[in-house]
Design a protein around this motif. Structure first.
Motif, PDB file in Angstrom:
ATOM      1  N   ALA A   1       0.827  -1.209   0.000  1.00 48.09           N
ATOM      2  CA  ALA A   1       0.000   0.000   0.000  1.00 48.09           C
ATOM      3  C   ALA A   1       0.858   1.254   0.000  1.00 48.09           C
ATOM      4  O   ALA A   1       0.441   2.294  -0.510  1.00 48.09           O
ATOM      5  CB  ALA A   1      -0.939  -0.010   1.205  1.00 48.09           C
ATOM      6  N   SER A   2       2.052   1.141   0.551  1.00 43.37           N
ATOM      7  CA  SER A   2       2.991   2.269   0.546  1.00 43.37           C
ATOM      8  C   SER A   2       3.682   2.413  -0.803  1.00 43.37           C
ATOM      9  O   SER A   2       4.467   3.342  -1.009  1.00 43.37           O
ATOM     10  CB  SER A   2       4.044   2.080   1.642  1.00 43.37           C
ATOM     11  OG  SER A   2       3.438   2.050   2.904  1.00 43.37           O
ATOM     12  N   GLU A   3       3.414   1.456  -1.696  1.00 41.57           N
ATOM     13  CA  GLU A   3       3.963   1.464  -3.052  1.00 41.57           C
ATOM     14  C   GLU A   3       5.486   1.476  -3.066  1.00 41.57           C
ATOM     15  O   GLU A   3       6.124   2.253  -3.773  1.00 41.57           O
ATOM     16  CB  GLU A   3       3.376   2.623  -3.865  1.00 41.57           C
ATOM     17  CG  GLU A   3       1.865   2.527  -3.990  1.00 41.57           C
ATOM     18  CD  GLU A   3       1.223   3.678  -4.737  1.00 41.57           C
ATOM     19  OE1 GLU A   3       1.875   4.734  -4.926  1.00 41.57           O
ATOM     20  OE2 GLU A   3       0.057   3.518  -5.120  1.00 41.57           O
ATOM     21  N   MET A   4       6.068   0.600  -2.237  1.00 36.10           N
ATOM     22  CA  MET A   4       7.520   0.455  -2.177  1.00 36.10           C
ATOM     23  C   MET A   4       7.884  -1.011  -2.345  1.00 36.10           C
ATOM     24  O   MET A   4       7.130  -1.888  -1.929  1.00 36.10           O
ATOM     25  CB  MET A   4       8.053   0.930  -0.826  1.00 36.10           C
ATOM     26  CG  MET A   4       7.889   2.383  -0.543  1.00 36.10           C
ATOM     27  SD  MET A   4       8.662   2.806   1.038  1.00 36.10           S
ATOM     28  CE  MET A   4       7.700   4.219   1.496  1.00 36.10           C
ATOM     29  N   ASN A   5       9.063  -1.237  -2.947  1.00 34.54           N
ATOM     30  CA  ASN A   5       9.566  -2.603  -2.977  1.00 34.54           C
ATOM     31  C   ASN A   5      10.219  -2.908  -1.631  1.00 34.54           C
ATOM     32  O   ASN A   5      10.299  -2.027  -0.763  1.00 34.54           O
ATOM     33  CB  ASN A   5      10.520  -2.828  -4.163  1.00 34.54           C
ATOM     34  CG  ASN A   5      11.783  -1.982  -4.084  1.00 34.54           C
ATOM     35  OD1 ASN A   5      12.316  -1.714  -3.016  1.00 34.54           O
ATOM     36  ND2 ASN A   5      12.266  -1.559  -5.250  1.00 34.54           N
ATOM     37  N   GLN A   6      10.679  -4.140  -1.446  1.00 38.41           N
ATOM     38  CA  GLN A   6      11.248  -4.505  -0.142  1.00 38.41           C
ATOM     39  C   GLN A   6      12.431  -3.630   0.239  1.00 38.41           C
ATOM     40  O   GLN A   6      12.535  -3.193   1.378  1.00 38.41           O
ATOM     41  CB  GLN A   6      11.683  -5.974  -0.135  1.00 38.41           C
ATOM     42  CG  GLN A   6      10.595  -6.934   0.207  1.00 38.41           C
ATOM     43  CD  GLN A   6      11.127  -8.338   0.455  1.00 38.41           C
ATOM     44  OE1 GLN A   6      12.266  -8.671   0.142  1.00 38.41           O
ATOM     45  NE2 GLN A   6      10.265  -9.169   1.016  1.00 38.41           N
ATOM     46  N   LYS A   7      13.314  -3.392  -0.699  1.00 36.38           N
ATOM     47  CA  LYS A   7      14.508  -2.602  -0.393  1.00 36.38           C
ATOM     48  C   LYS A   7      14.128  -1.183   0.035  1.00 36.38           C
ATOM     49  O   LYS A   7      14.629  -0.673   1.039  1.00 36.38           O
ATOM     50  CB  LYS A   7      15.441  -2.558  -1.599  1.00 36.38           C
ATOM     51  CG  LYS A   7      16.712  -1.802  -1.323  1.00 36.38           C
ATOM     52  CD  LYS A   7      17.659  -1.827  -2.494  1.00 36.38           C
ATOM     53  CE  LYS A   7      18.906  -1.076  -2.079  1.00 36.38           C
ATOM     54  NZ  LYS A   7      19.810  -0.824  -3.154  1.00 36.38           N
ATOM     55  N   GLN A   8      13.244  -0.538  -0.701  1.00 42.63           N
ATOM     56  CA  GLN A   8      12.812   0.823  -0.379  1.00 42.63           C
ATOM     57  C   GLN A   8      12.125   0.875   0.984  1.00 42.63           C
ATOM     58  O   GLN A   8      12.399   1.763   1.790  1.00 42.63           O
ATOM     59  CB  GLN A   8      11.851   1.342  -1.448  1.00 42.63           C
ATOM     60  CG  GLN A   8      12.458   1.542  -2.799  1.00 42.63           C
ATOM     61  CD  GLN A   8      11.407   1.732  -3.878  1.00 42.63           C
ATOM     62  OE1 GLN A   8      10.315   1.153  -3.818  1.00 42.63           O
ATOM     63  NE2 GLN A   8      11.737   2.526  -4.893  1.00 42.63           N
TER      64      GLN A   8
END
Length: 77
Positions: free
Chosen positions: A16-23
């Protein structure tokens, strides 16, 4: 108030935060491998992690809450 999160909750919040795992890991202040372990159920979601998460992610944001709700409704975590 005690907040219990599952690995599926963590995934839903990250997506939902629209981030990949690294980000997302960098944003929250943990390693990507730790996040991966949480999301895959190899580690339990601790109160310490919930504290870090709630300080870094605005889960009070209605848009984010709605995205989490929709993701949780359709995902099979």
């Amino acid at each position: 108030m005690v907040v219990n999160l599952t690995s599926g909750d963590v995934i839903a919040i990250r997506l939902a935060s629209e981030m990949n795992q690294k980000q997302f890991a960098e944003h929250v202040g943990i390693s990507q491998s730790f996040l991966s372990d949480l999301e895959n159920g190899r580690r339990k979601v601790s109160p310490y992690f919930v504290g870090k998460l709630t300080r870094k992610v605005d889960t009070g944001d209605p848009d984010l809450q709605e995205r989490i709700r929709r993701l949780s409704a359709v995902a099979d975590f």
